[in-house]
Structures are given as structure tokens and as C-alpha cells.
Design a protein around this motif. Structure first.
Motif, PDB file in Angstrom:
ATOM      1  N   ASP A   1     -11.876  34.371 -46.263  1.00  0.00           N
ATOM      2  CA  ASP A   1     -11.389  33.724 -47.484  1.00  0.00           C
ATOM      3  C   ASP A   1     -10.664  32.460 -47.033  1.00  0.00           C
ATOM      4  OD1 ASP A   1     -10.722  33.157 -50.050  1.00  0.00           O
ATOM      5  OD2 ASP A   1      -9.295  34.798 -50.318  1.00  0.00           O
TER       6      ASP A   1
ATOM      7  N   SER B   1     -15.742  33.879 -49.150  1.00  0.00           N
ATOM      8  CA  SER B   1     -15.179  34.065 -50.482  1.00  0.00           C
ATOM      9  C   SER B   1     -15.799  33.147 -51.524  1.00  0.00           C
ATOM     10  CB  SER B   1     -13.664  33.851 -50.452  1.00  0.00           C
ATOM     11  OG  SER B   1     -13.361  32.551 -49.989  1.00  0.00           O
TER      12      SER B   1
ATOM     13  N   GLY C   1     -10.652  40.972 -56.368  1.00  0.00           N
ATOM     14  CA  GLY C   1     -11.941  41.613 -56.606  1.00  0.00           C
ATOM     15  C   GLY C   1     -12.295  42.629 -55.534  1.00  0.00           C
TER      16      GLY C   1
ATOM     17  N   VAL D   1     -15.582  38.697 -58.558  1.00  0.00           N
ATOM     18  CA  VAL D   1     -14.977  37.376 -58.342  1.00  0.00           C
ATOM     19  C   VAL D   1     -15.610  36.341 -59.267  1.00  0.00           C
ATOM     20  CG1 VAL D   1     -14.574  35.555 -56.641  1.00  0.00           C
ATOM     21  CG2 VAL D   1     -14.409  37.959 -55.960  1.00  0.00           C
TER      22      VAL D   1
ATOM     23  N   PHE E   1     -10.571  36.470 -54.964  1.00  0.00           N
ATOM     24  CA  PHE E   1     -11.431  37.185 -54.022  1.00  0.00           C
ATOM     25  C   PHE E   1     -10.757  38.460 -53.519  1.00  0.00           C
ATOM     26  CE2 PHE E   1     -12.986  37.858 -49.631  1.00  0.00           C
ATOM     27  CZ  PHE E   1     -14.315  38.142 -49.934  1.00  0.00           C
TER      28      PHE E   1
END
Length: 419
Positions: free
Chosen positions: A318, A350, A370, A394, A367
Motif C-alpha cells: 500500500d 493497493s 477493505g 476497496v 485498502f
């Protein structure tokens, strides 16, 4: 010989113009080719007195020290050559070969990674890296590199063929063994949020804390080199290197190895038209962009840390959030690049290549939120189905602005993150 005649000519040139560094350097080369290494060193020394930033002389002198078995002196010269000429592929390749001989196999691989990024058709760098992989018994990677070296230059050396045979034999032996019975699942979670030079991130640290807690609750050992509990937060370059080294060793006894990174990342142009993805430690600044090869952490390095695990290797990144790194001509301001597929590995970003990921307005990024929701709802779903569901969550949270992307190559799609 022609070398003797060349030496006479260069010596005449030196008498006529004693401050002509190139004559000393070329005379040193002639002695080098004659394998009169002590004389070669003397002339390289003189050339470097006149021009201390002559990288070629440093590299050649380092090669001689290597041949003489003086590995520490060779390493010093290679490192100095890199300081004065950061894009010198041969210096990185030579440095990596020294580290290989010193038994520092991971360092050797990292050096050859850089050499290959700088010079993608560098046969010797592939050969050296393949040799290091073979020493680590990572035979698939060794075979790929050694075959690539021979394809690029069949004259690269008989030793390459010998190491290739060893790697093939090692792979056959590994295939004939009973599968590992290891059931251990390990994770390393990094949250880099405090970036004094390129802009802080609001949620990276909190994401890492929540993700580490959730994985631990689902049976993962959270790995830290200092033995402390919880994720890593705000790591410098040296600390990230040390963390990856520790995790890679732990992965050898694991069934599943997972790394989660939240923080800044970007793609950078590292040689001619070649680009690659890098994750940024907290001590990275815009001024470091030209030195991304040594100041950042490549995604390839992250991959190597999960490779030793027995069954499932997962890297979750991410790291496409906004940063203030301006790297015109050398880098790309926005997003990461598509990632190559490695055997039996999953890499999840992500967001899609080239796009930005949202840091989030609440306590978590969309992200991370989720992922945690799906981990709570369907922890034992098959891995690709699980990650696809995370992407869906997401996408819904961001109004289809952010769509995570997965690059996978797994032999058993029935594998799960949770036992």
C-alpha cells in the motif's frame, strides 16, 4: 609483445607530460593485461593521485586486489568508484562478487540487482547473481540467471556452466524430497508514516498496527528483528535492510510468508529507459532520487525475503500515496509500475499501476479497511478469491477511483491465508 610496446609509449608520454593521468591509467591497463599486477597497481595509484574521481582506475585496481585475495581493499575501491560514479554497473558487479566471496550472499544479490538495472544485458552480473542464488539453494532463481548469462554471452565462463549444473541438480534433489511439513505462518508488517523530507502519511502507522493485530489473531507470528511485539514503524533504510534480512531467514522455516508495507513508494527511472518500483524508508528525501538504487528498497528485494517459505509467498504493498518527491527525467511522479510475475508468489498493490492510493479520511486507508473486513468475513477463502474480494471492497469504498491489482503465479489456487 604489443603490451610491452604500449608500455614504452605510455612511459614516454609520462616523461613528456608528467601530469597526464590518462597515460598512467593506460600504462596500468597494459600491465594489467600482462598480469603484472603489482606494476599495474603502481600506475593506477599515480593516475588516482592526479584524478581521484577516475572510477575506471578504481574498478581496475579493485579487480586486481580481488585476484590477489585482498577482498577488503577490493571492496573499498569498488565502493569509492560507486561514490564518484553512481551509475557504474561494473563497480556494482565487482562489489557484488566480493560480497559473494565473503559469504554475504544477500548483499551480493542486491549489488547485482543494481548492476543489471543499470545494464540490463550485463551477462557477468547475471552469472554472479545466479551463483549467489545457488549458494542460498534458491535454485529456480539461480538457473534463470545462469541461463540468461549464457544466452547473453556464451563466453562468460566455464564456471557458469558448472554452477548451472549444480543448481539443476539441487532443484532435482529438492523436487524429490517429501514436501515440508511446516505449518508456521509468519508476517512482517511495516508502517512508514513519518517522512520528514517528503511528507507524512496520516494512516500508515495505524494501518500497520491494525493489520499486525489481525494477522496475529489469525495465527501468524509477527516477525521483528528485535523480538518486540507488533509491527515495525517508521524504518530508515538501514533498519529496513536489517528487517528484511531477519525475515528472510525466518521464512526458511515457514509454510506461509507475508509482508505488508504501508508508506511511500514510486517508480523510478534507473538506467536509460528502464524503470523499477521502489519503497521509501523514512530517511529518503527528494535529493536522494538520483541515488534510488542505494537509498530506496526495491520491490525485488522485498520479494526475495518471502521466497524461502515452503508454500505461499505474499507481498502486499500500500505504497502509492502522494509524496513530494520530484524526480524529473529520472523518475515518475505518480504511482507504481506493473509487476513481473514470480513463480508461486502473489504481489498485491493497493491500486492499479500509475494511479494513486487514498490515505483515507478516517483511521484507516480504504485498502487496509477493505482487507481487514474481508479477513474478518471470509478468512479461509481461497487466496485469489480472497484478494479479489478485497479489491471489490476497496473499489466500492472509493467509488471505483481506486482498484487494487494482483499479480500472481501460484501452483495451488486452493491455498488460503488462514489455516
Amino acid at each position: 609483445s604489443q603490451y610491452d610496446l604500449a608500455i614504452l609509449d605510455y612511459q614516454i608520454s609520462i616523461r613528456l607530460q608528467p601530469d597526464y593521468y590518462r597515460a598512467y591509467f593506460n600504462c596500468g591497463n597494459a600491465y594489467y593485461y600482462k598480469e603484472n599486477y603489482d606494476q599495474a597497481i603502481l600506475y593506477y595509484d599515480e593516475a588516482l593521485k592526479l584524478k581521484p574521481d577516475l572510477a575506471e582506475a578504481l574498478v581496475n585496481r579493485a579487480a586486481i586486489y580481488f585476484l590477489k585475495g585482498e577482498l577488503d581493499r577490493a571492496l573499498q575501491d569498488y565502493e569509492q568508484a560507486i561514490r564518484v560514479k553512481p551509475d557504474h554497473a561494473s563497480a556494482y558487479a565487482g562489489k557484488g562478487n566480493v560480497n559473494l566471496q565473503k559469504g554475504q550472499y544477500d548483499k551480493a544479490i542486491q549489488d547485482q540487482d543494481i548492476a543489471i538495472r543499470l545494464k540490463p544485458d550485463y551477462a557477468l552480473a547475471y552469472a554472479y547473481r545466479g551463483n549467489a542464488f545457488q549458494k542460498l539453494q534458491q535454485n529456480d532463481q539461480a538457473i534463470a540467471d545462469l541461463e540468461k548469462a549464457l544466452a547473453l554471452d556464451a563466453r562468460v565462463g566455464d564456471w557458469v556452466t558448472s554452477v548451472l549444473s549444480e543448481a539443476r541438480a539441487g532443484r532435482a534433489a529438492q523436487g524429490s524430497r517429501a514436501p515440508k511439513s511446516a505449518t508456521r505462518r509468519i508476517a512482517m508488517v511495516i508502517g512508514n508514516g513519518q517522512y520528514p523530507f517528503i511528507g507524512n502519511l496520516k494512516n500508515a502507522e495505524n494501518d500497520a498496527l491494525k493489520i499486525a493485530d489481525a494477522l496475529k489473531a489469525r495465527g501468524y507470528d509477527i516477525i521483528r528483528s528485535d523480538g518486540a511485539a507488533g509491527p515495525y514503524l517508521n524504518l530508515s533504510k538501514a533498519q529496513m535492510d536489517a528487517a528484511l534480512d531477519t525475515f528472510q531467514i525466518q521464512a526458511e522455516a515457514a509454510d506461509v510468508a507475508l509482508i505488508w508495507f504501508a508508506g511511500h513508494g514510486s517508480s523510478f527511472k534507473v538506467a536509460d529507459q528502464q524503470k523499477d518500483n521502489f519503497l521509501l524508508p523514512i530517511d529518503f528525501g527528494s535529493k536522494d532520487a538520483p541515488d534510488i538504487l542505494t537509498k530506496g528498497i526495491s520491490v525485488e528485494r522485498m520479494k526475495r525475503a518471502v521466497i524461502p517459505s515452503a508454500r505461499l509467498r505474499v507481498l502486499i504493498i500500500d505504497a502509492c500515496r502522494d509524496n513530494n518527491v520530484e524526480v524529473p527525467m529520472r523518475g515518475l511522479k505518480r504511482g507504481l509500475l506493473p509487476e513481473a510475475r514470480n513463480k508461486d508468489m502473489i504481489v498485491m498493490f493497493s491500486t492499479q499501476p500509475g494511479n494513486q492510493a487514498d490515505d483515507g479520511d478516517g483511521e484507516l486507508s480504504p485498502f487496509a479497511e477493505g482487507f481487514l473486513e474481508e479477513l474478518n468475513a471470509n478468512p479461509k477463502a481461497f487466496i485469489l478469491s480472497f484478494l479479489s474480494a478485497v479489491s471489490g471492497r476497496v473499489k466500492a469504498k472509493t467509488g471505483s477511483v481506486q482498484v487494487p491489482e494482483v499479480f500472481s503465479s501460484v501452483s495451488d489456487p486452493r491455498l488460503t491465508l488462514v489455516k
